[in-house]
Scaffold this active site. Structure first.
Site, PDB file in Angstrom:
ATOM      1  N   ARG A 171       0.820  -1.232   0.000  1.00 57.25           N
ATOM      2  CA  ARG A 171       0.000   0.000   0.000  1.00 57.25           C
ATOM      3  C   ARG A 171       0.847   1.273   0.000  1.00 57.25           C
ATOM      4  O   ARG A 171       0.484   2.282   0.612  1.00 57.25           O
ATOM      5  CB  ARG A 171      -0.952   0.047   1.198  1.00 57.25           C
ATOM      6  CG  ARG A 171      -1.886  -1.125   1.313  1.00 57.25           C
ATOM      7  CD  ARG A 171      -2.948  -1.119   0.220  1.00 57.25           C
ATOM      8  NE  ARG A 171      -4.028  -2.018   0.556  1.00 57.25           N
ATOM      9  CZ  ARG A 171      -4.030  -3.337   0.317  1.00 57.25           C
ATOM     10  NH1 ARG A 171      -2.998  -3.894  -0.298  1.00 57.25           N
ATOM     11  NH2 ARG A 171      -5.069  -4.074   0.656  1.00 57.25           N
TER      12      ARG A 171
ATOM     13  N   CYS B 200     -10.653  -0.729   3.794  1.00 53.24           N
ATOM     14  CA  CYS B 200      -9.953  -0.807   5.083  1.00 53.24           C
ATOM     15  C   CYS B 200      -9.427   0.566   5.471  1.00 53.24           C
ATOM     16  O   CYS B 200      -8.872   1.292   4.655  1.00 53.24           O
ATOM     17  CB  CYS B 200      -8.805  -1.811   5.005  1.00 53.24           C
ATOM     18  SG  CYS B 200      -9.405  -3.506   4.995  1.00 53.24           S
TER      19      CYS B 200
ATOM     20  N   GLU C  94      -4.665   3.607   6.202  1.00 59.24           N
ATOM     21  CA  GLU C  94      -4.517   3.193   4.815  1.00 59.24           C
ATOM     22  C   GLU C  94      -5.300   4.161   3.930  1.00 59.24           C
ATOM     23  O   GLU C  94      -4.910   4.474   2.811  1.00 59.24           O
ATOM     24  CB  GLU C  94      -5.071   1.767   4.685  1.00 59.24           C
ATOM     25  CG  GLU C  94      -4.598   1.026   3.479  1.00 59.24           C
ATOM     26  CD  GLU C  94      -5.724   0.666   2.554  1.00 59.24           C
ATOM     27  OE1 GLU C  94      -6.423   1.579   2.080  1.00 59.24           O
ATOM     28  OE2 GLU C  94      -5.875  -0.525   2.298  1.00 59.24           O
TER      29      GLU C  94
HETATM   30  N1  EPU Z   1     -10.962 -10.786  10.968  1.00 59.09           N
HETATM   31  C1  EPU Z   1     -11.659 -10.805  12.140  1.00 59.09           C
HETATM   32  N2  EPU Z   1     -12.596  -9.827  12.345  1.00 59.09           N
HETATM   33  C2  EPU Z   1     -12.856  -8.852  11.448  1.00 59.09           C
HETATM   34  C3  EPU Z   1     -12.133  -8.835  10.244  1.00 59.09           C
HETATM   35  C4  EPU Z   1     -11.183  -9.826  10.017  1.00 59.09           C
HETATM   36  O1  EPU Z   1     -11.441 -11.653  12.983  1.00 59.09           O
HETATM   37  O2  EPU Z   1     -13.705  -8.006  11.728  1.00 59.09           O
HETATM   38  C5  EPU Z   1      -9.988 -11.855  10.708  1.00 59.09           C
HETATM   39  C6  EPU Z   1     -10.457 -12.754   9.558  1.00 59.09           C
HETATM   40  O3  EPU Z   1     -11.305 -13.778  10.034  1.00 59.09           O
HETATM   41  C7  EPU Z   1      -9.146 -13.277   9.022  1.00 59.09           C
HETATM   42  C8  EPU Z   1      -8.163 -12.137   9.266  1.00 59.09           C
HETATM   43  O4  EPU Z   1      -8.767 -11.302  10.270  1.00 59.09           O
HETATM   44  O5  EPU Z   1      -8.730 -14.408   9.723  1.00 59.09           O
HETATM   45  C9  EPU Z   1      -7.863 -11.334   8.017  1.00 59.09           C
HETATM   46  O6  EPU Z   1      -9.068 -10.782   7.508  1.00 59.09           O
HETATM   47  P1  EPU Z   1      -9.355 -10.608   5.948  1.00 59.09           P
HETATM   48  O7  EPU Z   1      -9.102 -11.894   5.243  1.00 59.09           O
HETATM   49  O8  EPU Z   1     -10.681  -9.961   5.794  1.00 59.09           O
HETATM   50  O9  EPU Z   1      -8.206  -9.666   5.438  1.00 59.09           O
HETATM   51  P2  EPU Z   1      -7.705  -8.287   5.980  1.00 59.09           P
HETATM   52  O10 EPU Z   1      -6.277  -8.484   6.371  1.00 59.09           O
HETATM   53  O11 EPU Z   1      -8.611  -7.714   7.001  1.00 59.09           O
HETATM   54  C10 EPU Z   1      -6.798  -7.502   3.671  1.00 59.09           C
HETATM   55  C11 EPU Z   1      -6.758  -6.174   2.995  1.00 59.09           C
HETATM   56  C12 EPU Z   1      -8.042  -5.930   2.227  1.00 59.09           C
HETATM   57  C13 EPU Z   1      -8.232  -7.044   1.212  1.00 59.09           C
HETATM   58  C14 EPU Z   1      -8.258  -8.387   1.960  1.00 59.09           C
HETATM   59  C15 EPU Z   1      -8.303  -9.568   1.006  1.00 59.09           C
HETATM   60  C16 EPU Z   1      -5.454  -4.548   4.250  1.00 59.09           C
HETATM   61  C17 EPU Z   1      -5.487  -3.450   5.243  1.00 59.09           C
HETATM   62  N3  EPU Z   1      -6.623  -5.123   3.986  1.00 59.09           N
HETATM   63  O12 EPU Z   1      -7.813  -7.407   4.663  1.00 59.09           O
HETATM   64  O13 EPU Z   1      -7.896  -4.716   1.533  1.00 59.09           O
HETATM   65  O14 EPU Z   1      -9.434  -6.866   0.496  1.00 59.09           O
HETATM   66  O15 EPU Z   1      -7.046  -8.541   2.742  1.00 59.09           O
HETATM   67  O16 EPU Z   1      -7.083  -9.739   0.372  1.00 59.09           O
HETATM   68  O17 EPU Z   1      -4.397  -4.844   3.703  1.00 59.09           O
HETATM   69  C18 EPU Z   1      -8.309  -2.356   1.489  1.00 59.09           C
HETATM   70  O18 EPU Z   1      -7.128  -2.239   1.178  1.00 59.09           O
HETATM   71  O19 EPU Z   1      -9.054  -1.370   1.616  1.00 59.09           O
HETATM   72  C19 EPU Z   1      -8.829  -3.693   1.751  1.00 59.09           C
HETATM   73  C20 EPU Z   1     -10.074  -3.890   2.122  1.00 59.09           C
END
Ligand code: EPU
Length: 302
Positions: free
Chosen positions: A177, A226, A296
């Site tokens: 990012r 995010c 972000e």
């Molecule tokens: N989780 C929770 N509670 C929540 C949200 C997530 O427990 O409320 C847990 C999920 O169960 C999972 C872990 O946290 O085990 C990771 O969650 P998720 O797979 O949703 O991915 P993320 O790390 O929260 C990232 C990117 C997203 C992207 C997704 C999919 C960042 C900040 N976020 O989210 O990007 O869509 O992976 O690849 O890097 C964005 O950049 O705006 C964005 C949404």
């Protein structure tokens, strides 16, 4: 901010620039938040150097708006005008395994258009909202894919020096990012090198990504995706969730009850509400885990 100087107003049509006076940025951002200003829509990319020079001569600060999907804009009358590239057609031109894409093109539409030409690789980016230019600047990513991996050349207006340059992919650092572009660089077009794949195969992966996204993200609500970057080795969403902050709100700014790193405009949230919510959540995470979350989302404070 209103452009009032008659000489400047007269120059805009000559430069192929359309002025939309008093535009509410709340209507141009996914958050549905943001005050009003003059929006300048730029058709002729070559006119940018002269436009920026003129605005500087008249002491008018400006900002470049992409697709408005990852942006939180201040409330009220804004102290800068906003520039935005008007979409060009065709936005995508395929040459063999590469695609030249205009920066104003929609990222998802670009992924789909390349797929129709049997060019894949970017499937993970399908649900990332916003423009190709914005995605480039941020090195947007999802599901293990980031746009920087496909960049071969970028045409960029370097506002600090007033020139349009073509950079090779190797000249740019693409990180999580974050990119090495200068703060006032404006993305104009990009040449992507993609992977030859049958359309059906690309479509299959696209469907899987769409399903995953629908299952975990609040797609039908007003958000900027995010809010925080994930800290090394952790998920910001999970940290916030574990503190029981889903549904926590300041006015109409609310932590999503579906994904805790998505903050929602649940009605008439202001930028001030959202900033307060961001600070409160950051503070709670700092106190609980000793982790400093970094935004972000891009914030345009007045
Ligand atoms: N989780 C929770 N509670 C929540 C949200 C997530 O427990 O409320 C847990 C999920 O169960 C999972 C872990 O946290 O085990 C990771 O969650 P998720 O797979 O949703 O991915 P993320 O790390 O929260 C990232 C990117 C997203 C992207 C997704 C999919 C960042 C900040 N976020 O989210 O990007 O869509 O992976 O690849 O890097 C964005 O950049 O705006 C964005 C949404």
């Amino acid at each position: 901010m209103r452009i009032e100087a008659p000489e400047l107003l007269a120059a805009l049509p000559r430069l192929g620039v359309e002025r939309w006076p008093g535009t509410a940025l709340a209507e141009r951002t996914y958050f549905g938040i943001g005050g009003t200003t003059d929006l300048l829509r730029i058709r002729d990319r070559q006119a940018l150097p002269e436009l920026v020079r003129l605005l500087r001569d008249y002491g008018i600060p400006s900002r470049l708006l992409g697709g408005g999907s990852n942006l939180l804009v201040a409330d009220g009358e804004l102290p800068w005008v906003v520039l935005q590239l008007a979409p060009l057609a065709p936005a995508v031109q395929i040459e063999g395994q590469t695609a030249w894409v205009d920066a104003a093109a929609d990222l998802g539409a670009t992924v789909t258009q390349c797929a129709r030409a049997n060019l894949g690789g970017m499937e993970g980016l399908i649900g990332v909202p916003g423009s190709v230019g914005g995605a480039l600047r941020m090195n947007a990513g999802a599901y293990g894919t980031q746009i920087g991996s496909f960049v071969r050349e970028v045409v960029v207006y370097r506002a600090a020096r007033g020139v349009i340059e073509t950079l090779r992919g190797e000249q740019i650092r693409f990180e999580y990012r974050h990119t090495s572009f200068d703060a006032d660089d404006m993305m104009l077009a990009v040449k992507l090198e993609l992977v030859a794949k049958p359309f059906a195969e690309i479509l299959h992966t696209i469907r899987i990504c769409n399903e995953k996204r629908r299952a975990s993200q609040p797609l039908n609500q007003k958000s900027a995706g995010c809010i925080f970057k994930n800290p090394p080795g952790a998920s910001a969403g999970r940290l916030i969730d574990e503190l029981g902050l889903k549904g926590f709100r300041v006015g109409d700014a609310m932590v999503s009850d579906r994904h805790a790193n998505f903050f929602i405009n649940a009605g008439a949230a202001t930028c001030a509400d959202m900033l307060r919510l961001i600070d409160l959540v950051r503070e709670r995470v700092r106190r609980a885990y000793g982790v400093e979350l970094e935004e972000e989302v891009i914030i345009w404070k007045a």
